[in-house]
Each structure stands twice: as C-alpha cells, then as structure tokens.
Design an enzyme around this catalytic site. Sequence first.
Site, PDB file in Angstrom:
ATOM      1  N   TRP A 133       0.835  -1.199   0.000  1.00  0.00           N
ATOM      2  CA  TRP A 133       0.000   0.000   0.000  1.00  0.00           C
ATOM      3  C   TRP A 133       0.877   1.258   0.000  1.00  0.00           C
ATOM      4  O   TRP A 133       0.559   2.250  -0.639  1.00  0.00           O
ATOM      5  CB  TRP A 133      -0.901   0.008   1.246  1.00  0.00           C
ATOM      6  N   HIS A 134       2.010   1.158   0.696  1.00  0.00           N
ATOM      7  CA  HIS A 134       2.876   2.336   0.805  1.00  0.00           C
ATOM      8  C   HIS A 134       3.526   2.713  -0.521  1.00  0.00           C
ATOM      9  O   HIS A 134       3.889   3.874  -0.732  1.00  0.00           O
ATOM     10  CB  HIS A 134       3.965   2.113   1.860  1.00  0.00           C
ATOM     11  N   GLY A 135       3.700   1.748  -1.381  1.00  0.00           N
ATOM     12  CA  GLY A 135       4.315   2.095  -2.665  1.00  0.00           C
ATOM     13  C   GLY A 135       4.589   0.864  -3.505  1.00  0.00           C
ATOM     14  O   GLY A 135       4.683  -0.249  -2.990  1.00  0.00           O
TER      15      GLY A 135
END
Lengths: 485, 590
Positions: free
Chosen positions: A335-337
């Site tokens: 989700w963060h990247g």
Amino acid sequence: MLFSSMTFIYVFLPIVCAIYLCVRQGLKNHVLLIASIIFYAWGEPSYLAIMLLTILINYIGANYISRSKKNTHRKEILALTIVLNLSFLFYFKYFNFVVENINGLFKSDIHFIKVIMPIGISFYTFQALSYLIDVYRGEVKVQRNIYKLALYICLFPQLIAGPIVKYRDVDEQISNRDVDFPKVVYGIKRFIIGLSKKMLLANTVGAIADKIFTQPVDQIDLPLSWLGAVSYTLQLYYDFSGYSDMAIGLGYIFGFQFLENFNYPFISKSISEYWRRWHISLGSWFRDYMFLPISRALSLSNSYSWLLQKIGRKKANYVLSFIALFVVWFCMGFWHGAAWTFIVYGLYNGFFIFMEILSGWNKNFKSLKIRFFQHIYTILVFICGLVIFRADTMTYACQYLMTMFGLKTNSVLLYQWLYYIDRIEVIAILTGIICATPVFSKMLYVDEKHKVLRSFINIWLIILFILSTSFIAASTYNPFIYFRF
Amino acid sequence: MKYIGKKRLFISLIITFLIVGMFAPLYGASTMFDSIYRSQFSNKKSTVQLSNTTGGGNSNGYINVLLPQGSYDYCKDKENCIILTEKISSDWQNHKIQFQTFGSNQVTIRLSSPKKENSKRIKYPVVVDYQNLKVNNETIFSEPKALWDDEPFEYTLKVHNGETVELEIDIRRHHWTFDEIKDLQHFNPLMLLSVFILAFFFSYQVVQYIAQYKILQHYSRIDIFFLSVFIILLLIPASYMSKEEKSLRENRMLASSPSLFINNTFNTNYTKQFEDWFNDRFRGRKSFISFYKHFTYFLAKNLYSYKDLYFNKKTFWGFSKGEIISRQMTKKERLTFINNVKRLKSFADNYNINLYINVVPTAPCIYPESRFPFSIDCSNIDLIREDFKSNGLSNLLILPYEELKGHTDLVMHKLDPHWSEYGAFIGYQIVMRKIKERYPKLKILSENDFKITHSNLTRTDFDYKPSPGYIFNQLQLSEKVLTAQYKNYEPKNVSLKILKFEPATTITKSKNQNPLKVYMIGNSYMENLFYFMRYSFNDVIKKRMNPPEFSSWEFSRWEKDIIKNKPDILILTTTLSSGDPLKGIFKEDK
C-alpha cells in the site's frame, strides 16, 4: 494543492472558511464539497474524473448491496465494486511495477504505461472501501444522498494524506455537526502545530536525510548512516503527523472530529504497540477489513480444524496468525508504494510482530530494565525498517544497514560533517526528539484558569505560525542562479 | 457612549483605521502613508538614476563610471549617452564622480529622477533631491532642488580632449510634504469619509460579534484574541499583490497574473500559474524571506546555507555548490575540448589571427580551504596541461594557476566565484607575457600604471562596479561580513574611449603603444581581465558568451564578426569547472 503552501493557507483557506461560516447550515456541505473538488482539481484537473468515478461506483454499489435481499447477490456486488475500486489503484499505482517484474522474470517486453498517480488515490480508495464493506456488513446505513457520500470520500482536509477516515466515524457528522468557537480555535491551533511540524522540523531534518540518502553507500560511514536514519525517521514522523494534525485541525474548523492518526509512537515498547500508535487509521483499516476477516475465515476453514487436531490449539493459532499477518503486512507494505522495498518493509514489520507474539515480548513487564530495553528494541527496529522504506533498492538498503552496524567499513567521506549538520539541524533534531515524547501533549488542553500559561501558548503558536509562513515564503524565493561560468 | 461601550468603540476605531489604510487606493492615496514613511523615515536603499550625461556630436563625451546590473537599457538607442545610477537613501549622501573626456566637445550633465515607466512598482514617482552641485570645484547650485523626470536640471560645459572633470553632488530621496502627496495622489476626501463610515460600521459589527462570544457565551478572552490575530495574519498576504515586474534580488522576472482563458480556450496551466503569481507577489513576501534568512543565519553556527548557496561564518567565504568541482573530465570530454581548440586554431590560422585559450581556475582550486566542508578536486588542471602538451598546443594555453597561489592579497572574491582585481591583474600579466612571446615590443602595464587602494569590495562583473559579491546579494548577508580587503586598481593617465557598452558586447579604443586589435570572447571571468586589457591595446572588442539570453558557447555567433574585424589576437577565456570548458562551441558538439 498542499496544506503547506501560500496559496492554500492565504487564499484557499480564508475564502472557504469565510463562505462556510456565512452560509446557512443546509448549504455548508455543498460549500465543502465544491471546495474539496476545487482543492483536488487544483493540482491535476484531469484526474478529478477518477475520483468522481470512484464516488459514483461506490454510491451505486452500496445502494445495490443495501437493497439486495440475497446474500450471494450482495457478495457479488461487493466483490465487483471492490475490484472496480482496486482496479483504479492497480492501474495508476501498481501496473508498471507488475510489468517491470514480469519483464524481469520472463524476459518479456511489455510496455509501460505513462501515467502519473492521482494524488491521494490510496487514501480515498480505502475510505470508499471502508464505506462499502460497512454497508455490506450492515454496520452503517447506506448513504442515499450522493453529495454526502461524495463529501465523505473527497473531503479536502483528509483527501491527500489521510487520516483514512472510516465512514462509521463520520456518518453522523456529515449530516449533523456544529461549528462552534472552541472547535474552531482548537482546529486552528492543531493546524498551526501541524504546519510547524512540517515546515520547521520535518523539512529541516529532511534536508539532512536527503543529503545522506542521495549519496552512494560507500561515501557514508557509520555515524553518518545513523544520522541519516534518525533524521529520516524524524522527517517521516513529523511530515506525516504534521499533515495529520493539519487535517484534524481543518476538520475541527469545519465541525468534524476525525480520529487521531498518531499517538507518540516512539514511546512504544513493541512493534505491535508501535503500529497501534503510528498511522493509526491505516493500521485499524487493515485490522478491521483484512486481518480480522482473514483470521475469521481461516479459523472457520477445514485446514484449521485439521491443524487443531494435529498440533493443538496454541500452535494452530500461531500458524493462523502467521498466515494472516503475512498477508496483511504484505498488503500494508504494498500500500505504501509499488516497489520491493515497501513490500519488504511491510513483511519486516510483520515478522517482528509475529516474533513478539511468539516470544511474548510485547507484554507489559514490570521491570524497568526490561521496559527500557523494550523501548530501545522498538526504536531500533523501526529506524532500521525505515531505512528499507527510504532506500531506492534493496541492495542500497542492505548496504546501508551493514554500514549502520559496522559491517561495511571501507567508506570514503566526500563531505565533512558540517555539510550535513550545523546548529540549526542540531536544534531541529533535539526538538524533534523531545516533541516526539508526550512532554507537550497537554499543551492544547490547558485549563482556562491558567491564564498566563494559556496566553503564553497562544503567543507561542502565533510565533510558530509566522515562522512557518516565513519558511514557506522562503521556499518561493527562487533566485535565477546565473553562475556566469 | 455608555450604550455602546468605550472598549468596544476603541477597538472598533483601531480596526476602522486599519481598514481605511487597506482601502487607500479607493480614495486616491494608495501609497500615501507608504510614501511618507519611505521618504521621511525609511533608509532603505533603492537604485535610481543620478545623472544623465550626454556628449554632443560625433566626438564623444562620456563618463567612465559604469552601470549596475539590471540597468542595461537606461541609455539604450542613444548614442554617446551614459547614465550614472546610484543608490540613494533618505539622508543626504555626498557623491564625487571623476571622468575623463575623449575628444573636444561639450558634455551635458543632466540631473533628474528615474523615468516613471521604469519604476512601475512604485505608485508614487521616485523623485530625487539634489544640492551642492560642484563641477571642477565651481558651485553650480547649493540649495536643495527636487528634480523630476520631466523637470531636470541641465548643465553643459565645454571640455578638451583628455580633460578630467570632477563632479560633486549631494543626493537624497525626495522628502514629500503632505500637500505634494495630496496633489499627486488625487486625494478624494469624500471617498475617504465614505470608506471611514463604512469601515466603522463593519468593524463595530465585528467587534460586537466577537464581544458576544465573550459576554454571552463566556468564551476565553485569550482565545478570542488568538483567533482575531490569526484571522488578521491570514488576511495580510492576499491583501495586496506586488506590481513589481522584476525581482532584482532573485535576478528574474516575477510571474505575471494568469488568464483563465487563452484564445477562448481554457488555460490548463492556470492553477500552476496562479500559484507562481501569488508566490511571487503576496504582501510581505520580502519581509518574510528576509526574516527567514536572518533567523536561519542567526541559528547557523558555522555554515549558513540556502538552496545550494553557502556562507562560512568562521572564514567568511561564500560560495555556491555549483562551483565545487566534484569530478574529473572524462576522456571523451577532454578529447572534445582538444578537438574544439584545434578547430579554433585552424580558423585562426586561416585568418592569420593569434589564438590564445585562457583557462581561469576557479576559487576552490586556489583556496581549497575556502570551500569547507566540501572536498575539492583540481586534477583537471594537470589533465588539460597534459592534453595541450601532447597535442602540441601548449603555446595557446594560458592557465594562471601556480601564479595565483600564495599571495597575501586576495586573488579571488570571497563572496563571489570570480577573481578579484588583483587576481585578474596577475592573470593579465601572464596573458600579456604570453602574447609578448609573439610580439616582443609589447608594453605590459605594471602596478605603477595604476592607483592602488584597498577596500572591502572588488570588481567582479562587466559593470566594473566594486561589488560585495553575488553570494552576498543572494543570501542577503549583512555588510558586517565584508571583512576582506581587496586591492583596487584605478588607471593613471590613460585615455579610453568606449564605443559600445552592452552586456554582450563592449568595444573600446585607446591610444597607447600597442597598436593591435584584440578580440576577446569569454564568460564572466573575462570581465576583470578585459578591465586591464582595454588599457593595453588600441582596439579591444569583448564578446560575452553568457549574457542572460545565451547560456552556452556557440562560435558561429561571433565568427562573421571576427572575420569582419580582422583582429590580430583572439583570446578565449573560460573557466575550469567539471566537463568540457568549451562545450557546445561547435554545433556537432552539442
């Protein structure tokens, strides 16, 4: 538009506030909705369509789910709507990453797509999903008014950097909320604190981290690597928590009460606790909509029953936790990247949480010594985790971590320490460390009878606001550096 | 009075006056208060035109005092015209100007104020007061005169060839009287009254509203005050947008107001342009930036930095990160450089011109400690020498490196990347000695030909105005940091005629014992060298490769002009930074 920009603070915010406070109650939501759309469209108008489409899909999906009587039908619509939501996210955020890995793995030549990720897509997609799932679960009533749903999804204070607000937390507030003097004053104070965190602390320590992390690892020695890691940790904390403070503050100004997103994570005694204090809205989203459903599904599966018989309840529960944690932290990292470093970062955290569950290290110990070591362990693990988070590649992350622990010593420093750190940076780091503890946690809640203290705090906040503005103004100073040679 | 409350009335009046001040343009006194403040109290300096000197006929009267940057176009399209510009403040300042004439004719000294169109940002015209004008010690007038752009004072004197004229004048920014301002601003008292009454109604209502919080709802007075201050602060930046066109400090044009539609189509860049416009022009921008710089300067212990500009508070050296040589030239770059030199030599040989490549080392190579905490790599100096030698081109190369080292006086500017006058003088002598190898009768100027003084400023750029330095200006440093003493060179008994004076081209003529024509092309490091060269040769043409409109070498820009002018000597001056020093000089190298 960024909160920490002159245009937002001195043009957008006063205009929106003035209109919002002047119009009658029934129009307030419309004012906020229009403001949110302008806010979003300001940076990249073409991607407004994606957000509007998300709103429409979730409005239709949730309405169908609420009206459908058949459970299978409801499930199908839920699945379809989730897939549609995630497809936008996948296309804009993960497509090129997947293509890159497929090309690397199978030596294929699939072309990349030229897209810029719409701002805040990860946040508003997750907000939309929370609404949809809550409607499916029957935890909230479906929103028949599309404008109210649109306001929930694209409300500008939390649109681009969270917190990820769950529909059930603001359902009532969207329809019925008060804007009163104490809320507005509190909101402004929170906003100023957030702005100061971002401009005065995050940007100052961030400059150190940027200088260090943009260098090849062989030009970084052990102390410098720690300075970089600590600076980055503080930068990320103050940047993100600053944005969250600003969002919460703006929420208060408009009558909303968002849940806190950070709760002094650096005083945690375990990684599990850390994640209950760091980016709380994301952690709770994954807990509510992923970890608990997966755990429930696994505990009801035949495999779990088989495991129970074979290895007993305790061990079977460990296996169940391990699988659920693995999936959740894989997704959390992703989700963060869209990069392997983020996935590894997620799994790294999941690993420590699982180990804590196994060892019982996350429990509250009475011994001060153990508690002290718990703090040290947590901070160390998290700082190292953020090195993975910050690094561009896993190779860089590994080499950097090796330098931090003295396993890589053949470094040649290109710059002296003075290049990275002077008195202003020392002050920022020390202030950052002190303010990361709850020393000033009661600052905004001083009782009215302590007039001197309250006055002092208010004056201090005004000074911080002026100081932050001067930092923003300085960022607009762009000399044409005419080197003349 | 008891019905409305004294406190409320008092606060309302204060707010009323603030609002009346903000709406000053409505009643024709947009900058009345500002102008009174600036003219009477502010000592802030601004650059205005001091005098306009014209020489008549074809033999030129001129003044050998040069223009500050940003004032290139003051005398544009006017032959034999040089404008002297000076910074003025609100206090009387004495200025002494000495100039030498070339040819016998008359010189007109014109005292005036800046043209209105040149000072759009200032709504009231900048008017300059003059007093005690003395020409060659003869008092022309002594009483103060406010001289407007369209009402100048002119004084003409006849001059002989080579005559030195001394001019002395006191100047200050005009002190406005209220009557003058009233006339100037088309003051409308009825409108003022209307604004005042409306503002009072509004402010009283606001105060009443706030008072309700306190009295009826028992909210904290401290918080009411906090909220009021916050709201006022929030309104300040957008309350006035600067009309300035250019930021001299930033050396760039400010963003202009964007249009929502361009040619009947929606301007898709509107939001970006709006932000740029607002960021460049909001009220208090300069103050906020200045405050930021002072604040960060105060907090910095050793190294004060801002956007890749650095100032060492211990050593008083300032520099930009861009000047730090951090890498060696690659083999390819070295090869391209040598090939470029060969092509230039071939061109020069074809037209019987003597070519010299003058490579000026940058300050970090002369004073490595000055760039602390950055490491310096100056190995390119040896590499270039080696390349020139191995290609038989050593006789073309002038590289004053060892000669610049080890001097007590500063050869480089401490707050600017350029060499000081002293450094350039050393460079000049090396260049001349090199040329002398080909022209043995060449006369080289020595220090005896100059009047040498010491000051904390030194010339750095084409205006030849003693400068505190580029870094000094960009970082807005205080004058306290100007601790260095530089050697300043003023020529004695030399005659010089400036035929053209533009950023890209300067052409000079002088009468001396070196009847040669020199064509100089180069970057800013050439400027201080040219300062000396122009006194040594009869004809010197200087072409700057990088005025703002150009960013790279392109030899084709000057090729035809060189052929036309048939110089005896062609000198290319460049700097040794990382990469090919003549990058892009020929098209295929781009």
